[in-house]
Motif scaffolding. Structure first.
Motif, PDB file in Angstrom:
ATOM      1  N   HIS A 211      25.116  37.333  98.984  1.00 51.41           N
ATOM      2  CA  HIS A 211      26.439  37.935  99.156  1.00 51.41           C
ATOM      3  C   HIS A 211      26.463  39.326  98.543  1.00 51.41           C
ATOM      4  O   HIS A 211      26.027  39.534  97.410  1.00 51.41           O
ATOM      5  CB  HIS A 211      27.510  37.071  98.482  1.00 51.41           C
ATOM      6  N   GLY A 215      22.945  40.167  99.219  1.00 53.60           N
ATOM      7  CA  GLY A 215      22.424  40.309 100.570  1.00 53.60           C
ATOM      8  C   GLY A 215      21.314  41.343 100.636  1.00 53.60           C
ATOM      9  O   GLY A 215      20.323  41.167 101.358  1.00 53.60           O
ATOM     10  N   THR A 219      17.333  40.370 101.480  1.00 56.66           N
ATOM     11  CA  THR A 219      16.722  41.102 102.591  1.00 56.66           C
ATOM     12  C   THR A 219      15.454  41.814 102.134  1.00 56.66           C
ATOM     13  O   THR A 219      14.442  41.838 102.852  1.00 56.66           O
ATOM     14  CB  THR A 219      17.709  42.123 103.180  1.00 56.66           C
ATOM     15  N   TYR A 234      17.263  33.994 106.835  1.00 55.15           N
ATOM     16  CA  TYR A 234      18.060  34.562 105.751  1.00 55.15           C
ATOM     17  C   TYR A 234      19.420  34.982 106.288  1.00 55.15           C
ATOM     18  O   TYR A 234      19.562  35.413 107.435  1.00 55.15           O
ATOM     19  CB  TYR A 234      17.350  35.734 105.078  1.00 55.15           C
ATOM     20  N   VAL A 236      23.012  37.130 105.340  1.00 62.71           N
ATOM     21  CA  VAL A 236      23.635  38.179 104.531  1.00 62.71           C
ATOM     22  C   VAL A 236      25.149  38.065 104.685  1.00 62.71           C
ATOM     23  O   VAL A 236      25.659  38.054 105.809  1.00 62.71           O
ATOM     24  CB  VAL A 236      23.139  39.567 104.971  1.00 62.71           C
ATOM     25  N   PHE A 329      16.958  44.651 107.315  1.00 66.39           N
ATOM     26  CA  PHE A 329      17.557  43.419 107.823  1.00 66.39           C
ATOM     27  C   PHE A 329      17.063  43.123 109.238  1.00 66.39           C
ATOM     28  O   PHE A 329      16.736  41.985 109.570  1.00 66.39           O
ATOM     29  CB  PHE A 329      19.081  43.546 107.812  1.00 66.39           C
ATOM     30  N   LEU A 338      24.322  37.512 110.013  1.00 67.75           N
ATOM     31  CA  LEU A 338      25.203  38.448 109.311  1.00 67.75           C
ATOM     32  C   LEU A 338      26.615  37.894 109.417  1.00 67.75           C
ATOM     33  O   LEU A 338      27.165  37.774 110.511  1.00 67.75           O
ATOM     34  CB  LEU A 338      25.122  39.836 109.943  1.00 67.75           C
TER      35      LEU A 338
END
Length: 424
Positions: A211, A215, A219, A234, A236, A329, A338
């Protein structure tokens, strides 16, 4: 006024909010749309909206919603993982619920000024949907109960919890390095040390969740490839490069206006709710107790509760956290999610990437910056669905051509009847 007019007025008044808004948006004394204001919150996990100077939101302690929760309500155990690095001793503090069977491990990284407990309510909801999953949520250095001291002044290892409290009150005893490279290195170390501590022969399949600043950290770790093929995907949460960098201009103003001290833990919890930084009272009761602590010898005895993390001291690292985030990302290997509180956060690179189908995009327009605390059940469902879409064990791959040819040759030699090239 006629009886009809009175009844009509009463029906309209009943639909109005019980209390007028009590906070203004950063940098706009006239007030702006909340969804526009929240786009500036990607830098700090303390939110974007600040209380109006005329409202003493942190002085009220009467709310029954101010009672706190503890870590044991959400996790199976906590770990203190010591490390000697250069001239400092670090004790990394993590909350852990181990996975069972072939369940995945969700590794969760909080944002600036927050702690591992920010994910507590969301994790509680995820466990209901995916009971075999494990969860590892850590306190970054300078946050929560993770402590740092010089070699000449070692940590008190017999009681790490008391050491964390003493460390917070005495202030940082070593220079605080919160550069992105250092934080992503810490994250990998914690994962590896947790594996060693728990005696896992192999790491479970991992889903990284971060967060805000977290994030950027997850990443960066994904881009480095330190977890190898154990990294499934992953996610974010509410941070993109463009809006995060734009928000830097507002951060110092925000930090200068938030309260420095609180009357009690309850008043700190209530301030987070009433200022709308955290819009879910149950989530605030779980996460806020790890953000503030009571001084033993307070400079202001009427307000002895203060912040654990000095966000102002993190200013030298703000740009370093987010520059290049969008490209990393999009380029890192693994499934990508996302999750945003508003589409206004998308920058050009992410818009193009989303149109090309390079990642999954989910938007919670009703939530604030702490969307996983504001809407924990909804966030939990999105994260579980995201894992299932990237779960390799659930994939059924078609047979290889060579294997099909070998099977066909074997059946032909056995006299097995065939029709149109399909084995019968």
């Amino acid at each position: 006024m006629s009886e009809f007019q009175k009844s009509f007025a009463k029906s309209k008044l009943a639909k109005l909010p019980a209390e007028a808004p009590m906070f203004d948006a950063i940098g706009n004394p006239e007030g702006i749309r909340e969804e526009d204001a929240s786009s500036a919150s990607s830098v700090s996990s303390t939110g974007t909206l600040m209380p109006s100077p005329t409202r003493h939101l942190y002085s009220r302690t009467s709310s029954s919603n101010s009672q706190s929760s503890t870590w044991s309500d959400f996790f199976a155990q906590e770990l203190f993982l010591p490390e000697q690095l250069d001239q400092i001793n670090i004790t990394h503090h993590v909350y852990l619920t181990p996975p069972t069977g072939s369940g995945p491990l969700f590794v969760l990284q909080h944002g600036a000024g927050s702690s591992g407990m920010t994910f507590a309510s969301c994790i509680s909801e995820m466990q209901k949907i995916l009971p075999k999953a494990g969860f590892l949520s850590l306190d970054a250095r300078g946050h929560g109960q993770t402590t740092m001291t010089s070699h000449s002044n070692p940590l008190e290892t017999e009681n790490p919890s008391l050491a964390a409290a003493a460390h917070a009150e005495s202030g940082s005893q070593v220079e605080l390095d919160l550069s992105l490279g250092t934080l992503s290195r810490d994250l990998l170390f914690v994962i590896q040390q947790t594996q060693a501590k728990m005696g896992w022969e192999n790491l479970p399949d991992i889903v990284l969740v971060g967060h805000s600043l977290g994030g950027a950290i997850i990443t960066d770790l994904a881009k480095q490839g330190g977890l190898g093929n154990k990294l499934l995907a992953y996610a974010v949460l509410d941070v993109v490069e463009g809006s995060a960098l734009d928000a830097l201009q507002s951060m110092e103003m925000y930090l200068s206006t938030r309260p420095i001290r609180f009357v009690s833990l309850g008043s700190g919890i209530e301030w987070h709710n009433r200022s709308r930084i955290i819009r879910n009272s149950a989530s605030a009761r779980a996460s806020v107790p790890s953000l503030i602590y009571e001084e033993n010898d307070p400079t202001d005895p009427t307000r002895p509760w203060v912040w654990r993390t000095d966000l102002t001291a993190t200013k030298p690292f703000w740009e370093n956290w987010f520059i290049g985030l969008s490209r990393k990302f999009l380029d890192s290997r693994g499934g990508k999610l996302l999750l945003l509180a508003g589409t206004d956060r998308l920058d050009k690179e992410l818009i193009i990437g989303q149109m090309q189908g390079k990642y999954q995009l989910q938007v919670f327009p009703e939530a604030g910056h702490f969307l996983h605390e504001d809407q924990p059940a909804r966030t939990a469902q999105v994260l579980v669905d995201f894992y299932k879409r990237n779960d390799r064990s659930a994939l059924v791959l078609p047979p290889k051509v060579a294997d099909m040819q070998a099977a066909a040759a074997m059946n032909k030699s056995d006299g097995t009847p065939q029709k149109h090239g399909v084995l019968k």
